[in-house]
Design a protein around this motif. Structure first.
Motif, PDB file in Angstrom:
ATOM      1  N   GLY A 109      97.867  31.180  57.414  1.00 38.19           N
ATOM      2  CA  GLY A 109      97.328  32.519  57.235  1.00 38.19           C
ATOM      3  C   GLY A 109      96.924  33.168  58.552  1.00 38.19           C
ATOM      4  O   GLY A 109      96.490  32.492  59.484  1.00 38.19           O
ATOM      5  N   GLY A 135     103.465  32.550  56.704  1.00 39.47           N
ATOM      6  CA  GLY A 135     102.370  32.452  55.755  1.00 39.47           C
ATOM      7  C   GLY A 135     102.004  30.997  55.490  1.00 39.47           C
ATOM      8  O   GLY A 135     102.460  30.071  56.166  1.00 39.47           O
ATOM      9  N   ASP A 136     101.172  30.784  54.484  1.00 42.88           N
ATOM     10  CA  ASP A 136     100.716  29.431  54.155  1.00 42.88           C
ATOM     11  C   ASP A 136     101.860  28.587  53.585  1.00 42.88           C
ATOM     12  O   ASP A 136     102.687  29.085  52.809  1.00 42.88           O
TER      13      ASP A 136
END
Length: 261
Positions: A109, A135-136
């Motif tokens: 993140g 992203g994650d």
């Protein structure tokens, strides 16, 4: 709140049978809170499990035309790394061909304000193809992309207490056996990377030195082999060894308490 927390901290340290800190710098700082005390002090860092990446390291690394820098973790507050974008942008202005195959991958993140600044810098320098924000991801994916990277990007927090910071991520990178490119002001982290011979360290906000270090890497051929480091030095961060040290400390405290009673 800080005043009351400081009072509680001194009280707890003063009554403790043993105090453990995560780096020598942190240990030294804690000792200043209660000068002249006779507590048992111990530094036990975070560590790594050599076996945790064995399956991935046993597989042949993929090869392509890109030079992949991989960062796994979050970007927030004072963990930013903007100097990398500035350095790449300046290199592109001078020699666009040098960075055409560079990819900077962020897995994790990114806080909105940091993402906005990266978007601004990417637009300013025309680096759209260089930066990829994934992203994650799950931990297994994180491990896989680390092993497949040409270089592992480490961005260490800045601030007043940064000197003794050793990110847990550093030890994960050690286990993945790929060279590290660190934006780091922490003396503790720099010492480990330097003594273990596992990568390059530049000050977090020093664009000129970041640029010079990148140019040095770009003039080398990325290795497809498993990266070998100073394993003798790194043994002290093996979690089995660290656990033995913790157990020894427990025994010393128990024996001391028994004698005093």
């Amino acid at each position: 709140r800080q005043k009351w927390e400081a009072i509680m901290e001194r009280k707890l340290i003063g009554h403790a049978d043993a105090i453990i800190a995560v780096s020598e710098q942190k240990t030294a700082y804690l000792k200043t809170l209660i000068p002249g005390n006779n507590q048992r002090w111990c530094t036990i860092t975070n560590g790594y499990d050599p076996e945790s990446f064995e399956d991935l390291l046993s597989q042949a690394r993929r090869q392509d035309e890109f030079i992949d820098f991989v960062y796994t973790g979050r970007l927030f507050k004072n963990r930013q790394g903007y100097s990398l974008a500035h350095a790449l942008g300046q290199i592109k202005q001078e020699n666009p061909d040098l960075i055409k195959n560079i990819r900077i991958h962020f897995y994790g993140g990114v806080s909105p304000e940091i993402q906005a600044e990266y978007d601004r810098l990417i637009c300013r320098y025309g680096l759209d193809s260089c930066f990829v924000f994934h992203g994650d991801v799950d931990f297994e994916t994180s491990k896989r992309v680390q092993v497949e990277a040409d270089y592992l990007l480490l961005i260490v927090d800045t601030g007043k207490t940064a000197d003794g910071v050793i990110p847990g991520k550093l030890f994960e990178y050690v286990a993945s056996k790929r060279p590290i490119f660190a934006l780091c002001d922490s003396a503790a982290t720099k010492e480990i990377i330097t003594k273990a011979d596992i990568g390059t360290v530049v000050p977090v906000e020093d664009v000129a030195r970041c640029k010079a270090a990148l140019l040095n890497l770009l003039n080398q051929e990325p290795s497809v082999k498993i990266f070998e480091a100073n394993q003798q030095y790194l043994q002290q961060f093996d979690r089995k060894y660290l656990t033995q040290r913790l157990a020894q400390l427990f025994n010393e405290v128990v024996e001391s308490t028994s004698v005093n009673n």
